[in-house]
Design an enzyme around this catalytic site. Structure first.
Site, short mmCIF file in Angstrom:
data_model
loop_
_atom_site.label_atom_id
_atom_site.label_comp_id
_atom_site.label_asym_id
_atom_site.label_seq_id
_atom_site.Cartn_x
_atom_site.Cartn_y
_atom_site.Cartn_z
N ASP A 166 0.85 -1.18 0.00
CA ASP A 166 0.00 0.00 0.00
C ASP A 166 0.89 1.23 0.00
O ASP A 166 2.10 1.13 0.18
CB ASP A 166 -0.99 0.00 1.17
N TYR A 168 3.01 4.68 0.77
CA TYR A 168 3.68 5.23 1.95
C TYR A 168 2.68 6.11 2.70
O TYR A 168 1.88 6.83 2.08
CB TYR A 168 4.89 6.06 1.54
N PHE A 179 6.73 1.92 -4.26
CA PHE A 179 8.10 2.15 -3.80
C PHE A 179 8.64 3.54 -4.14
O PHE A 179 9.73 3.89 -3.71
CB PHE A 179 9.07 1.08 -4.35
N HIS A 288 11.40 -9.16 0.67
CA HIS A 288 11.06 -7.73 0.56
C HIS A 288 12.31 -6.89 0.81
O HIS A 288 13.17 -7.27 1.62
CB HIS A 288 9.97 -7.38 1.57
#
Length: 323
Positions: A166, A168, A179, A288
């Site tokens: 989701d 930031y 990202f 991740h």
């Protein structure tokens, strides 16, 4: 935030006229990495703002690549401006909120997802987002950037997909691309680790900013599975209706395209592999890039060079990962 003239998301804002064609300057559209070269007299712009060839036979491969990049960057900017225009037109008419579907303006996605925005879950999602906009806690990204991933990477342009979770949730961070953060905003730790892997993998220098728009314009769909979030509340908009929509995006790419590279970092992204036909597409999995897990399999995954190797085997131009 609501006014006496505000309506529900399902009723407001009749479609507005298409945005007039832009005529962006070369300074505005000049790429910032080694894809670009200095201005060349063989490349010009038409009145529509889209780049065209003055002398096709004289263009080099590099010039064609730069021209294509500029064309799609102009298209991305046009889409962003169209979203802003629709929001401003609604406010001018005394309407507080623009319908969500009016903010997805990239026509190739509307054609690829016929009827998706008429599904029952969509109405529930619209009501939820409207209630959140009326709340005292801000939500991110800004409305005109909610569909930035799709508006920046046309369906027929997609070569690779990077799936995030989701947006930031810090002020000014979210820009609708997984990202990515706008220039001037400090890159989060996950993005810093991505840059470190890029440097080791393909030799890219670590940039001074975290804006990944260049990747999106080249065909890297930077898709979060949830497209909005409350300020300082990670995953606050999970299970509210975004997942069926983004699942439909992933499933549509899998069904209607071939040879796409899906880059899945972390367990949440890897769960989406069930939506992807592995006999038609390439799936790359790793930990991740967050500070907690980057050392457990993200560093050394070499997903950037592997993506380009796969694209080259398909006869497609590789991604210039340098920002």
């Amino acid at each position: 935030m609501a006014s006496s003239t505000s309506k529900s998301l399902a009723e407001i804002l009749q479609p507005v006229k298409r945005l007039r064609s832009l005529s962006p300057s070369r300074e505005t559209l000049s790429p910032r990495s080694c894809i670009s070269i200095r201005s060349d007299p063989s490349v010009g712009t038409g009145v529509s703002g889209e780049f065209k060839l003055e002398s096709p036979s004289s263009l080099t491969v590099e010039q064609r690549s730069r021209m294509e990049f500029n064309k799609y960057l102009a298209r991305s900017k046009r889409n962003a401006r169209l979203c802003i225009e629709r929001i401003e037109n609604a406010k001018a008419e005394g309407i507080e909120y623009t319908k969500l579907e009016e903010l997805l303006v990239e026509e190739t996605w509307l054609e690829a997802l016929p009827g998706e925005l008429q599904n029952p879950y969509w109405k529930n999602l619209c009501r939820f987002v409207e209630s959140e906009l009326r709340g005292v806690v801000p939500i991110y990204p800004p409305p005109h950037l909610i569909f930035n991933a799709l508006n920046s990477t046309p369906f027929d342009r997609v070569k690779a997909v990077i799936i995030g979770q989701d947006p930031y949730h810090g002020p000014g961070q979210a820009m609708g691309l997984a990202f990515s953060v706008p220039e001037g905003i400090k890159p989060p730790s996950s993005l810093i680790n991505i840059f470190k892997e890029l440097q080791k993998d393909v030799g890219c220098s670590i940039p001074m900013h975290g804006n990944l728009e260049r990747w999106a314009v080249q065909g890297v769909l930077l898709l979060n599975t949830v497209l909005t979030v409350r300020k300082h509340q990670a995953n606050s908009h999970a299970t509210k209706g975004w997942e069926p929509f983004t699942d439909a995006v992933i499933r549509t790419i899998s069904e209607k395209k071939r040879g796409i590279v899906f880059i899945l970092w972390g367990n949440s992204a890897q769960e989406k592999s069930k939506l992807i036909d592995a006999t038609k597409h390439h799936i790359l999995k790793a930990a991740h890039p967050s500070g907690l897990s980057a050392n457990r399999g993200f560093f050394g995954c070499r997903h950037f060079s592997k993506t380009n190797e796969m694209l080259k085997r398909l006869g497609l131009s590789p991604i210039d990962w340098q920002l």
